[in-house]
Design a protein around this motif. Structure first.
Motif, PDB file in Angstrom:
ATOM      1  N   CYS A 150      13.180   2.472  78.542  1.00  0.00           N
ATOM      2  CA  CYS A 150      12.411   3.676  78.200  1.00  0.00           C
ATOM      3  C   CYS A 150      10.913   3.440  78.065  1.00  0.00           C
ATOM      4  CB  CYS A 150      12.955   4.286  76.909  1.00  0.00           C
ATOM      5  SG  CYS A 150      12.599   3.311  75.434  1.00  0.00           S
ATOM      6  N   GLU A 151      10.466   2.195  78.224  1.00  0.00           N
ATOM      7  CA  GLU A 151       9.051   1.826  78.152  1.00  0.00           C
ATOM      8  C   GLU A 151       8.432   1.985  76.758  1.00  0.00           C
ATOM      9  OE1 GLU A 151       7.377   0.301  80.660  1.00  0.00           O
ATOM     10  OE2 GLU A 151       9.214   0.404  81.815  1.00  0.00           O
ATOM     11  N   GLY A 208      26.756  -6.352  70.850  1.00  0.00           N
ATOM     12  CA  GLY A 208      26.629  -7.803  70.934  1.00  0.00           C
ATOM     13  C   GLY A 208      25.500  -8.145  71.878  1.00  0.00           C
ATOM     14  N   LYS A 209      25.790  -8.993  72.872  1.00  0.00           N
ATOM     15  CA  LYS A 209      24.775  -9.368  73.858  1.00  0.00           C
ATOM     16  C   LYS A 209      24.755  -8.438  75.050  1.00  0.00           C
ATOM     17  CE  LYS A 209      24.714 -14.228  72.678  1.00  0.00           C
ATOM     18  NZ  LYS A 209      24.836 -15.587  73.166  1.00  0.00           N
ATOM     19  N   GLU A 210      25.687  -7.514  75.120  1.00  0.00           N
ATOM     20  CA  GLU A 210      25.796  -6.599  76.246  1.00  0.00           C
ATOM     21  C   GLU A 210      25.007  -5.298  76.001  1.00  0.00           C
ATOM     22  OE1 GLU A 210      27.559  -7.268  79.130  1.00  0.00           O
ATOM     23  OE2 GLU A 210      27.729  -9.254  78.248  1.00  0.00           O
ATOM     24  N   VAL A 211      24.467  -4.734  77.061  1.00  0.00           N
ATOM     25  CA  VAL A 211      23.804  -3.436  77.023  1.00  0.00           C
ATOM     26  C   VAL A 211      24.471  -2.588  78.095  1.00  0.00           C
ATOM     27  CG1 VAL A 211      21.643  -2.203  77.385  1.00  0.00           C
ATOM     28  CG2 VAL A 211      21.629  -4.412  76.249  1.00  0.00           C
ATOM     29  N   ARG A 212      24.860  -1.366  77.718  1.00  0.00           N
ATOM     30  CA  ARG A 212      25.529  -0.496  78.684  1.00  0.00           C
ATOM     31  C   ARG A 212      25.077   0.951  78.484  1.00  0.00           C
ATOM     32  NH1 ARG A 212      29.187   2.560  76.089  1.00  0.00           N
ATOM     33  NH2 ARG A 212      30.138   1.747  74.214  1.00  0.00           N
ATOM     34  N   ALA A 213      25.339   1.776  79.485  1.00  0.00           N
ATOM     35  CA  ALA A 213      25.031   3.203  79.380  1.00  0.00           C
ATOM     36  C   ALA A 213      25.991   3.833  78.386  1.00  0.00           C
ATOM     37  CB  ALA A 213      25.165   3.869  80.746  1.00  0.00           C
ATOM     38  N   LYS A 214      25.467   4.773  77.618  1.00  0.00           N
ATOM     39  CA  LYS A 214      26.268   5.480  76.623  1.00  0.00           C
ATOM     40  C   LYS A 214      27.282   6.371  77.326  1.00  0.00           C
ATOM     41  CE  LYS A 214      24.473   6.950  72.752  1.00  0.00           C
ATOM     42  NZ  LYS A 214      23.642   7.723  71.811  1.00  0.00           N
ATOM     43  N   LYS A 215      28.508   6.364  76.821  1.00  0.00           N
ATOM     44  CA  LYS A 215      29.547   7.245  77.381  1.00  0.00           C
ATOM     45  C   LYS A 215      29.365   8.653  76.822  1.00  0.00           C
ATOM     46  CE  LYS A 215      32.873   3.507  77.701  1.00  0.00           C
ATOM     47  NZ  LYS A 215      34.133   2.979  77.203  1.00  0.00           N
ATOM     48  N   ASN A 216      29.597   9.632  77.656  1.00  0.00           N
ATOM     49  CA  ASN A 216      29.479  11.038  77.228  1.00  0.00           C
ATOM     50  C   ASN A 216      30.739  11.542  76.653  1.00  0.00           C
ATOM     51  OD1 ASN A 216      26.828  11.174  77.946  1.00  0.00           O
ATOM     52  ND2 ASN A 216      27.311  11.792  80.034  1.00  0.00           N
ATOM     53  N   THR A 267      11.976 -11.501  78.002  1.00  0.00           N
ATOM     54  CA  THR A 267      10.788 -11.177  77.216  1.00  0.00           C
ATOM     55  C   THR A 267      10.629  -9.686  76.961  1.00  0.00           C
ATOM     56  OG1 THR A 267       9.422 -11.117  79.206  1.00  0.00           O
ATOM     57  CG2 THR A 267       9.539 -13.219  78.005  1.00  0.00           C
ATOM     58  N   ARG A 268      11.332  -8.869  77.744  1.00  0.00           N
ATOM     59  CA  ARG A 268      11.324  -7.414  77.540  1.00  0.00           C
ATOM     60  C   ARG A 268      12.752  -6.960  77.294  1.00  0.00           C
ATOM     61  NH1 ARG A 268       9.126  -4.334  82.296  1.00  0.00           N
ATOM     62  NH2 ARG A 268       9.316  -2.618  80.841  1.00  0.00           N
ATOM     63  N   PRO A 269      13.025  -6.263  76.190  1.00  0.00           N
ATOM     64  CA  PRO A 269      14.391  -5.839  75.895  1.00  0.00           C
ATOM     65  C   PRO A 269      14.932  -4.875  76.942  1.00  0.00           C
ATOM     66  CG  PRO A 269      12.872  -4.786  74.387  1.00  0.00           C
ATOM     67  CD  PRO A 269      12.086  -5.780  75.186  1.00  0.00           C
ATOM     68  N   ARG A 270      16.221  -4.957  77.172  1.00  0.00           N
ATOM     69  CA  ARG A 270      16.883  -4.084  78.145  1.00  0.00           C
ATOM     70  C   ARG A 270      17.137  -2.705  77.559  1.00  0.00           C
ATOM     71  NH1 ARG A 270      21.555  -8.163  78.522  1.00  0.00           N
ATOM     72  NH2 ARG A 270      20.806  -8.375  76.412  1.00  0.00           N
ATOM     73  N   ALA A 271      17.203  -2.602  76.232  1.00  0.00           N
ATOM     74  CA  ALA A 271      17.372  -1.341  75.515  1.00  0.00           C
ATOM     75  C   ALA A 271      16.803  -1.539  74.118  1.00  0.00           C
ATOM     76  CB  ALA A 271      18.834  -0.946  75.437  1.00  0.00           C
ATOM     77  N   CYS A 272      16.347  -0.456  73.496  1.00  0.00           N
ATOM     78  CA  CYS A 272      15.765  -0.535  72.156  1.00  0.00           C
ATOM     79  C   CYS A 272      16.299   0.623  71.307  1.00  0.00           C
ATOM     80  CB  CYS A 272      14.239  -0.500  72.266  1.00  0.00           C
ATOM     81  SG  CYS A 272      13.557   1.113  72.673  1.00  0.00           S
ATOM     82  N   VAL A 274      12.501  -8.510  69.997  1.00  0.00           N
ATOM     83  CA  VAL A 274      12.907  -9.224  71.209  1.00  0.00           C
ATOM     84  C   VAL A 274      13.589 -10.536  70.838  1.00  0.00           C
ATOM     85  CG1 VAL A 274      12.123 -10.290  73.352  1.00  0.00           C
ATOM     86  CG2 VAL A 274      11.088  -8.160  72.574  1.00  0.00           C
ATOM     87  N   LYS A 275      13.030 -11.284  69.901  1.00  0.00           N
ATOM     88  CA  LYS A 275      13.616 -12.563  69.488  1.00  0.00           C
ATOM     89  C   LYS A 275      15.008 -12.393  68.900  1.00  0.00           C
ATOM     90  CE  LYS A 275       9.613 -15.427  68.585  1.00  0.00           C
ATOM     91  NZ  LYS A 275       8.914 -16.225  67.573  1.00  0.00           N
TER      92      LYS A 275
END
Length: 48
Positions: free
Chosen positions: A7-8, A40-48, A25-30, A16-17
């Motif tokens: 989302c920038e 956990g360590k996984e990032v995924r799209a939210k289910k509707n 160095t840049r988070p995949r989601a925030c 990040v740490k």
């Protein structure tokens, strides 16, 4: 200051740490990402 890849939004270096592996160095989601879920360590799209 790092920005989220999804989302920038600005995030702190501390965020990040804590939530990303060392090589990323840049988070995949925030906390501002309404369409993504961090599990956990996984990032995924939210289910509707």
């Amino acid at each position: 200051m790092p920005t989220c890849q999804n989302c920038e939004s600005f995030v702190t270096e501390r965020y990040v740490k804590v939530f990303e592996p060392e090589e990323i160095t840049r988070p995949r989601a925030c906390p501002h990402c309404e369409d993504m879920v961090r599990r956990g360590k996984e990032v995924r799209a939210k289910k509707n």
